[in-house]
Design a protein around this motif. Sequence first.
Motif, PDB file in Angstrom:
ATOM      1  N   ALA A 338      67.087 -61.781  35.564  1.00 47.85           N
ATOM      2  CA  ALA A 338      66.741 -60.990  34.381  1.00 47.85           C
ATOM      3  C   ALA A 338      67.952 -60.925  33.479  1.00 47.85           C
ATOM      4  O   ALA A 338      69.087 -61.046  33.943  1.00 47.85           O
ATOM      5  N   MET A 339      67.732 -60.765  32.185  1.00 49.40           N
ATOM      6  CA  MET A 339      68.877 -60.690  31.282  1.00 49.40           C
ATOM      7  C   MET A 339      68.643 -59.675  30.179  1.00 49.40           C
ATOM      8  O   MET A 339      67.690 -59.756  29.424  1.00 49.40           O
ATOM      9  N   LEU A 340      69.561 -58.737  30.113  1.00 45.14           N
ATOM     10  CA  LEU A 340      69.563 -57.768  29.026  1.00 45.14           C
ATOM     11  C   LEU A 340      70.407 -58.380  27.925  1.00 45.14           C
ATOM     12  O   LEU A 340      71.603 -58.576  28.102  1.00 45.14           O
ATOM     13  N   THR A 341      69.782 -58.720  26.807  1.00 48.43           N
ATOM     14  CA  THR A 341      70.527 -59.469  25.784  1.00 48.43           C
ATOM     15  C   THR A 341      71.451 -58.553  24.984  1.00 48.43           C
ATOM     16  O   THR A 341      71.299 -57.337  24.989  1.00 48.43           O
ATOM     17  N   GLU A 342      72.369 -59.201  24.303  1.00 52.61           N
ATOM     18  CA  GLU A 342      73.425 -58.484  23.612  1.00 52.61           C
ATOM     19  C   GLU A 342      72.892 -57.691  22.422  1.00 52.61           C
ATOM     20  O   GLU A 342      73.268 -56.538  22.216  1.00 52.61           O
ATOM     21  N   ASP A 343      72.005 -58.326  21.657  1.00 55.25           N
ATOM     22  CA  ASP A 343      71.564 -57.683  20.423  1.00 55.25           C
ATOM     23  C   ASP A 343      70.207 -57.022  20.656  1.00 55.25           C
ATOM     24  O   ASP A 343      69.169 -57.663  20.607  1.00 55.25           O
ATOM     25  N   ARG A 344      70.263 -55.736  20.921  1.00 50.84           N
ATOM     26  CA  ARG A 344      69.067 -54.990  21.282  1.00 50.84           C
ATOM     27  C   ARG A 344      67.968 -55.128  20.238  1.00 50.84           C
ATOM     28  O   ARG A 344      66.807 -55.328  20.553  1.00 50.84           O
ATOM     29  N   ARG A 345      68.345 -55.013  18.984  1.00 52.79           N
ATOM     30  CA  ARG A 345      67.316 -55.038  17.948  1.00 52.79           C
ATOM     31  C   ARG A 345      66.735 -56.423  17.730  1.00 52.79           C
ATOM     32  O   ARG A 345      65.557 -56.589  17.491  1.00 52.79           O
ATOM     33  N   ALA A 346      67.599 -57.451  17.807  1.00 50.91           N
ATOM     34  CA  ALA A 346      67.122 -58.799  17.493  1.00 50.91           C
ATOM     35  C   ALA A 346      66.302 -59.384  18.641  1.00 50.91           C
ATOM     36  O   ALA A 346      65.265 -59.985  18.405  1.00 50.91           O
ATOM     37  N   THR A 347      66.742 -59.210  19.873  1.00 51.94           N
ATOM     38  CA  THR A 347      66.063 -59.896  20.965  1.00 51.94           C
ATOM     39  C   THR A 347      65.668 -58.960  22.103  1.00 51.94           C
ATOM     40  O   THR A 347      65.353 -59.415  23.196  1.00 51.94           O
ATOM     41  N   GLY A 348      65.678 -57.653  21.844  1.00 54.80           N
ATOM     42  CA  GLY A 348      65.336 -56.711  22.904  1.00 54.80           C
ATOM     43  C   GLY A 348      64.059 -55.959  22.644  1.00 54.80           C
ATOM     44  O   GLY A 348      63.019 -56.258  23.219  1.00 54.80           O
ATOM     45  N   ILE A 349      64.124 -54.995  21.762  1.00 55.08           N
ATOM     46  CA  ILE A 349      62.998 -54.078  21.617  1.00 55.08           C
ATOM     47  C   ILE A 349      61.886 -54.640  20.733  1.00 55.08           C
ATOM     48  O   ILE A 349      62.112 -55.516  19.905  1.00 55.08           O
ATOM     49  N   PHE A 350      60.684 -54.121  20.960  1.00 57.15           N
ATOM     50  CA  PHE A 350      59.562 -54.339  20.046  1.00 57.15           C
ATOM     51  C   PHE A 350      59.394 -53.032  19.286  1.00 57.15           C
ATOM     52  O   PHE A 350      58.747 -52.107  19.791  1.00 57.15           O
ATOM     53  N   PRO A 351      59.995 -52.916  18.102  1.00 60.15           N
ATOM     54  CA  PRO A 351      60.095 -51.600  17.457  1.00 60.15           C
ATOM     55  C   PRO A 351      58.761 -50.902  17.240  1.00 60.15           C
ATOM     56  O   PRO A 351      58.662 -49.695  17.424  1.00 60.15           O
ATOM     57  N   VAL A 352      57.712 -51.644  16.865  1.00 59.76           N
ATOM     58  CA  VAL A 352      56.451 -50.969  16.539  1.00 59.76           C
ATOM     59  C   VAL A 352      55.568 -50.732  17.757  1.00 59.76           C
ATOM     60  O   VAL A 352      54.461 -50.236  17.625  1.00 59.76           O
ATOM     61  N   LEU A 353      56.058 -51.101  18.948  1.00 57.18           N
ATOM     62  CA  LEU A 353      55.248 -50.874  20.145  1.00 57.18           C
ATOM     63  C   LEU A 353      55.759 -49.651  20.915  1.00 57.18           C
ATOM     64  O   LEU A 353      56.884 -49.203  20.734  1.00 57.18           O
ATOM     65  N   SER A 354      54.908 -49.154  21.804  1.00 56.54           N
ATOM     66  CA  SER A 354      55.222 -47.934  22.545  1.00 56.54           C
ATOM     67  C   SER A 354      56.267 -48.194  23.631  1.00 56.54           C
ATOM     68  O   SER A 354      56.531 -49.339  23.992  1.00 56.54           O
ATOM     69  N   VAL A 355      56.838 -47.122  24.143  1.00 48.14           N
ATOM     70  CA  VAL A 355      57.755 -47.211  25.267  1.00 48.14           C
ATOM     71  C   VAL A 355      57.062 -47.946  26.415  1.00 48.14           C
ATOM     72  O   VAL A 355      57.619 -48.836  27.050  1.00 48.14           O
ATOM     73  N   GLU A 356      55.798 -47.590  26.658  1.00 47.75           N
ATOM     74  CA  GLU A 356      55.048 -48.205  27.752  1.00 47.75           C
ATOM     75  C   GLU A 356      54.952 -49.724  27.599  1.00 47.75           C
ATOM     76  O   GLU A 356      55.246 -50.470  28.532  1.00 47.75           O
ATOM     77  N   ASP A 357      54.562 -50.173  26.408  1.00 47.14           N
ATOM     78  CA  ASP A 357      54.455 -51.612  26.194  1.00 47.14           C
ATOM     79  C   ASP A 357      55.826 -52.278  26.319  1.00 47.14           C
ATOM     80  O   ASP A 357      55.945 -53.388  26.831  1.00 47.14           O
ATOM     81  N   ASP A 423      66.640 -60.319  41.421  1.00 48.14           N
ATOM     82  CA  ASP A 423      67.768 -60.380  42.345  1.00 48.14           C
ATOM     83  C   ASP A 423      69.072 -60.442  41.566  1.00 48.14           C
ATOM     84  O   ASP A 423      70.107 -59.991  42.025  1.00 48.14           O
ATOM     85  N   ILE A 424      68.992 -61.106  40.408  1.00 48.71           N
ATOM     86  CA  ILE A 424      70.186 -61.257  39.589  1.00 48.71           C
ATOM     87  C   ILE A 424      69.913 -60.635  38.227  1.00 48.71           C
ATOM     88  O   ILE A 424      68.895 -60.918  37.593  1.00 48.71           O
ATOM     89  N   LEU A 425      70.815 -59.768  37.816  1.00 54.53           N
ATOM     90  CA  LEU A 425      70.621 -59.086  36.540  1.00 54.53           C
ATOM     91  C   LEU A 425      71.833 -59.377  35.656  1.00 54.53           C
ATOM     92  O   LEU A 425      72.959 -59.030  36.018  1.00 54.53           O
ATOM     93  N   ILE A 426      71.587 -60.047  34.547  1.00 52.46           N
ATOM     94  CA  ILE A 426      72.671 -60.335  33.615  1.00 52.46           C
ATOM     95  C   ILE A 426      72.656 -59.249  32.539  1.00 52.46           C
ATOM     96  O   ILE A 426      71.627 -59.030  31.898  1.00 52.46           O
ATOM     97  N   LEU A 427      73.775 -58.570  32.377  1.00 63.88           N
ATOM     98  CA  LEU A 427      73.849 -57.502  31.378  1.00 63.88           C
ATOM     99  C   LEU A 427      74.881 -57.903  30.328  1.00 63.88           C
ATOM    100  O   LEU A 427      76.073 -57.974  30.623  1.00 63.88           O
TER     101      LEU A 427
END
Lengths: 503, 338
Positions: A338-357, A423-427
């Motif tokens: 899994a990878m948590l990307t550097e730029d949260r807004r560009a490649t992380g969140i779906f702004p118009v979707l709910s926390v659940e989605d 098993d592997i988490l890239i942050l």
Amino acid sequence: MAEFRLEMRGVSKSFPGVKALDNAELKLRSGTVHALIGENGAGKSTLMKCMFGIYKMDEGEIYYEGSKVSISDPLSALKLGIAMVHQELQPITERSVAENIYVGRYPIKKLLGFLPVVDHAKMHSNTEELLKKVRMNFDPRQKLGSLSVSQMQSVEIAKAVSADCKVLILDEPTSSLSEREVEALFTIIADLKRENVSIVYISHKMDEILRISDEVTIMRDGKYIGTWDSKELDTNFIITQMVGRELTNLYPPRDNVPGDVIFELKKFTSINPRSFRDINMTLRKGEILGIGGLVGAQRTELMEGIFGIRSSSHGTIEYMGKTLKISRPRDAIRRSIAMLTEDRRATGIFPVLSVEDNVSIASLDKYLDLGFVLNNGKINSLVQDNIAKLSIKTPSNKTLIKSLSGGNQQKVLISRWLANDPDILILDDPTRGIDVGAKYEIYCIIADLARLGKSIILISSELGELIGMSDRILVMCDGRLTGEVKQETATQENIMALATSFE
Amino acid sequence: MQRATNQANWPRKIVGLLKDNIIIVGIIILAVVVSFLRPNFLGESNIRNLLGNTAVRFIIAAGVSGALITRGTDLSAGRVAGFAACISAILLQNREKNVSGNFYPEMGQLPVILVLLIVLAICAVIGIVNGTVIAYFKVPPFIATLGMQTLVYGICLVYTGAQPLGNLDPRFTVLARGFVLNPIVSYPALIALAVGLYMWFLYNKMRHGKYMYAIGGNESAAEVAGVSVNMTKVRVYMLAACLYGLCGFLIASRSGGASVNTAQGYELEAIAGCTIGGVSVNGGVGRISGILIGVLVFEVLKIAMQFMGLKSEFTYIVQGLVIIIAVALDLRKYLAKK
């Protein structure tokens, strides 16, 4: 002459559901650097957007050189001599440097005495002058897109200077700069100060604040806490004022025990000759592996290469003794990476979707009935579990993620990956732009995961964080791996030495 | 605490809701006024007509909505539906009466259901081409589907020889003229309802729907989260084109004929219906129930204008205005929330 160049009094501003500013104030002296600090969501950026006319204040007054002014939009702010360099630069990359500076107010000359056309010669010579002021010397005709982030930022500052500004707002200007570039920025700031410009400096980095600011205003929960002379302050005091509590430990204790090597890169090389090359590295079960380096060291690119966002030309990725073929993120996710990307807004969140989605999107395959119907009950309880486990502050799991603070958004993204049980988490810089309290919580999550036997790769721009959180630190410079440091022997100095060992 | 403020805010919330749906509110008021001035407006035949028109347009709008939610668009909708209508009409001409204009005179009478399947298959191919061009060749959806619109029209002209098609198999034409609840709810209305239920299920209960919203919400983030962005897009455009096909088939049945101009311009009405019903052209937002309301309201507007004796030339002007206003208001919502 008024005592303050600019004064904001009793500023309040509400958004649906939140009171972002509550009787906030700011007193800015001429020719000083005034740091504005507070946790994320404390209202710093909102206050500055009110000053710059992007937001309209619900209540409050602004005085400029002692007289009351009304700032209804950015144009009226600019006319007063207030300029802002935004946290996220918005460059027109396909146009020249000069055009970026003069867009919207091109110097005009009359062709044949009547036809108004853009005076390119004047624009270019003016731009050259301005660039000299910010100690840059590149061709004004160069495309903006060919510059580095820090150079673009300098152009942005040059633009502010060209508007003959008296107040310059810098919103987290160093968040994407390397240390060397930060120095260059500080020189520019010192120059501007000498020319009697007042600078509002928003940052999370304590050492920077203490170094360059004359005064510090601290905000908490939209409220004004106080203003101090920087000389009277130290990091501990600032942090206490920011969070309203004593922070004794910066990093949580860890009791993870690194096991066998489960993941290995051999001669891993990018298709881009200027990016990562010949990377050999190993990762153990239950290990936190830090990756250090300056901006431009290609750390993010390397991780994106592993995760299939970028392509590699040769070299292998081995996992549990098997060679993996990863050509897109989906492949990596299937292999339990899994990878948590550097730029949260560009490649992380779906702004118009709910926390659940936002939490469930990467693990929907796990919540199917009959192989195709999503079990919303199960998804709902997954999300509730994560909200509780990571103490995500959200009114409900149907709340749109864009209305959460940065730290909570980051926790939602971490939940997204935890739902997949990787098993592997890239942050990649997980605490970037996040306030001190949320940072600590994220450190605790990382420590917990490692204790449970997850392997973590942690990229960080903060040396303290790398040393405080990693079992082992690999350092990169200019696309190469330049060394490895064990936690016991790691110091800021030896990491920095490896990070700057250019060929 | 949170709840208390929510309760105190309810009048404001209602005002906000009305503001967000100002077009719907306006048109409902118009409808009420018209029904007072022209009592026939609520008459049986008008309601039947309204439901029938809404049914076919809702099916198209449901298709277009997938494209809009993934931050694309589909301008080929109307022409694809028209092409489907022409294919249906040609394959289901009444061959018992040997009229000179008949295509394939020596072919026997085909089963209606077979023709529907043929039409759906052809449309699926068109949709797959649309989706592939958009997803894998990265052609902006606006351009890709505008090209497809013209291309399909050309094929349709060549295939039909530009002649109007009539004289259809009565087993086919009776299909859209049958009623479940005589005299109001026709078969097309029932089919549209089934389509609506299926789409609702797809959008809310299946991965495909979640992936669509994710792509529209943030395409790069969707890719990173392991969503197969390209395949999802191909599916969206394929399903959309199949719905246009179904719609064209029903239009031919309903009007007892087809021509190259059948369903022309329906894509814009569909986009209007979607936008009025809360689908954002910014992507990531939209519900099937909203689309139904949007399409219905837009049809009410058209019929109301007709009832007030507005000439059809003028109704086009009003329709165009409403479409632009609807999109402008939609984008405004997102501007204001920044």
